[in-house]
Write a protein that holds these residues in place. Structure first.
Motif, PDB file in Angstrom:
ATOM      1  N   PHE A  16     -44.218 -39.820 -33.607  1.00 29.61           N
ATOM      2  CA  PHE A  16     -44.313 -41.281 -33.722  1.00 29.61           C
ATOM      3  C   PHE A  16     -43.149 -41.951 -32.986  1.00 29.61           C
ATOM      4  CE2 PHE A  16     -43.995 -45.384 -36.051  1.00 29.61           C
ATOM      5  CZ  PHE A  16     -45.218 -45.882 -35.645  1.00 29.61           C
ATOM      6  N   ALA A  17     -41.973 -41.369 -33.093  1.00 29.86           N
ATOM      7  CA  ALA A  17     -40.809 -41.920 -32.389  1.00 29.86           C
ATOM      8  C   ALA A  17     -41.011 -41.871 -30.880  1.00 29.86           C
ATOM      9  CB  ALA A  17     -39.554 -41.147 -32.778  1.00 29.86           C
ATOM     10  N   ASP A  18     -41.710 -40.840 -30.407  1.00 29.96           N
ATOM     11  CA  ASP A  18     -41.970 -40.714 -28.968  1.00 29.96           C
ATOM     12  C   ASP A  18     -43.049 -41.672 -28.484  1.00 29.96           C
ATOM     13  OD1 ASP A  18     -40.031 -38.899 -28.466  1.00 29.96           O
ATOM     14  OD2 ASP A  18     -41.321 -37.131 -28.562  1.00 29.96           O
ATOM     15  N   GLY A  19     -43.718 -42.337 -29.409  1.00 28.75           N
ATOM     16  CA  GLY A  19     -44.697 -43.353 -29.014  1.00 28.75           C
ATOM     17  C   GLY A  19     -46.137 -43.016 -29.347  1.00 28.75           C
ATOM     18  N   ASP A  20     -46.363 -41.884 -30.028  1.00 25.80           N
ATOM     19  CA  ASP A  20     -47.730 -41.501 -30.390  1.00 25.80           C
ATOM     20  C   ASP A  20     -48.143 -42.273 -31.653  1.00 25.80           C
ATOM     21  OD1 ASP A  20     -50.100 -40.350 -31.035  1.00 25.80           O
ATOM     22  OD2 ASP A  20     -49.345 -38.295 -31.216  1.00 25.80           O
TER      23      ASP A  20
END
Lengths: 176, 181
Positions: A16-20
């Protein structure tokens, strides 16, 4: 929390932090019980615990872009929740102080004859217990009964603190 | 009892705002670069436009995902090489002989463009990520806008020449490197 669940939570947090964005719901579902359990253990009232866990969840998600992927995600989230718990405790302490001050105002300003008599009785009882304390403690607490500003230096503050502790102990012995 | 659905909505919104806030930090690099270009270069309106475009692109990339944020940072670093050379050329205008077709400064600008292009491709290839072509394109776009900040003052033709040199450098480096990996 078992190691496998912790690893899974970490993986969702990194994704989620990576943008998923697809990792949001599983991360949310896994993190909520962890934070709620933590705040419930730290705060006695369940309503406070729920409010604090909600605040912690919002803080965790608002800072997710800055999450350091090398760190343990659960530890990071619990750190944020711990800070929220501390904030709630401080707010409670402040409320208690404000409440006590308001009570004092009522006692001084608009007390009826009966309330005034009760306050006098209470003051007399406290003074009796203070009278049984050592001379050094009586001197340290004298300002409170003379409506004076207490000395601000460190030594006086420590003496006052110790005197109050002994006064509390004596009060418990006398009145439970 | 906590309404978990409502909390999830708020958390999702908080996450998006957090991403935007985090991505907006790139402004601390883009704004000074734009201001520096505005001070040195005569074409201020165009520079302000390019600066705004660069800010928008880098913020959007950073907001989308971590890969985009990394690409924006790399693009800014690489694009600032031809930008610096372009600004230097404008600042020392007297050194360049405008009557010659190929000036030393012109060669410097084009060389910086080729170097930035090659480095862009190298950065993207080095990541070993599945979406290398996408990363390459993102770095290239940001690097081009950054380079344009410094080169637009040389005139539209020169700026396009530098950007073309960057694209050529990137393509030259990309094709053999891709074949090897």
């Amino acid at each position: 929390m078992d190691a496998e669940r912790r690893r899974q939570l970490q993986a969702w947090m990194v994704r989620f932090a990576d943008g998923d964005r697809a990792a949001f719901q599983p991360l949310f579902d896994a993190l909520w019980p962890v934070l709620l359990a933590f705040t419930s253990r730290s705060l006695e009232r369940s309503a406070d615990a729920e409010d604090t866990a909600q605040q912690a969840m919002l803080k965790v998600f608002s800072r997710i872009a800055d999450f350091d992927r090398a760190r343990d995600g659960v530890g990071w989230a619990l750190g944020i929740a711990g800070y929220e718990v501390m904030t709630v405790r401080k707010q409670r302490a402040r409320r208690r102080e404000a409440g006590a001050a308001a009570l004092e105002g009522v006692a001084q300003g608009g007390a009826s004859a009966e309330e005034s008599a009760m306050a006098d009785e209470l003051r007399r009882t406290v003074l009796e217990i203070v009278g049984e304390l050592p001379q050094r403690d009586r001197a340290a607490l004298a300002y409170a009964f003379a409506d004076e500003q207490p000395p601000a230096d460190e030594t006086s503050r420590k003496r006052r603190f110790r005197a109050i502790e002994r006064l509390r102990a004596a009060w418990r012995r006398a009145h439970g | 009892m906590v309404d978990l659905e409502a909390l999830a909505k708020r958390a999702r919104r908080a996450a998006e705002w957090g991403r935007l806030r985090s991505a907006s930090r790139v402004a601390s690099a883009v704004i000074p670069l734009t201001l520096l270009s505005t001070l040195v270069s005569p074409n201020r309106g165009a520079i302000a436009g390019v600066g705004l475009l660069l800010l928008a692109v880098t913020v959007v990339l950073g907001w989308r995902n971590a890969e985009g944020a990394g690409a924006a940072r790399s693009g800014l670093k690489l694009g600032s090489i031809p930008m610096a050379v372009g600004l230097f050329t404008i600042a020392v205008e007297g050194w360049c002989d405008p009557d010659r077709t190929i000036t030393l400064c012109g060669v410097g600008c084009l060389s910086a463009g080729v170097f930035a292009g090659v480095a862009t491709a190298w950065y993207a290839i080095r990541t070993q990520a599945p979406g290398r072509l996408r990363i390459w394109a993102q770095i290239g776009i940001v690097a081009s806008f950054t380079a344009a900040l410094g080169c637009i003052g040389l005139g539209l033709g020169s700026a396009l020449a530098v950007l073309g040199a960057m694209a050529a450098g990137a393509a030259i480096a990309w094709l053999p490197a891709r074949a090897r990996t």
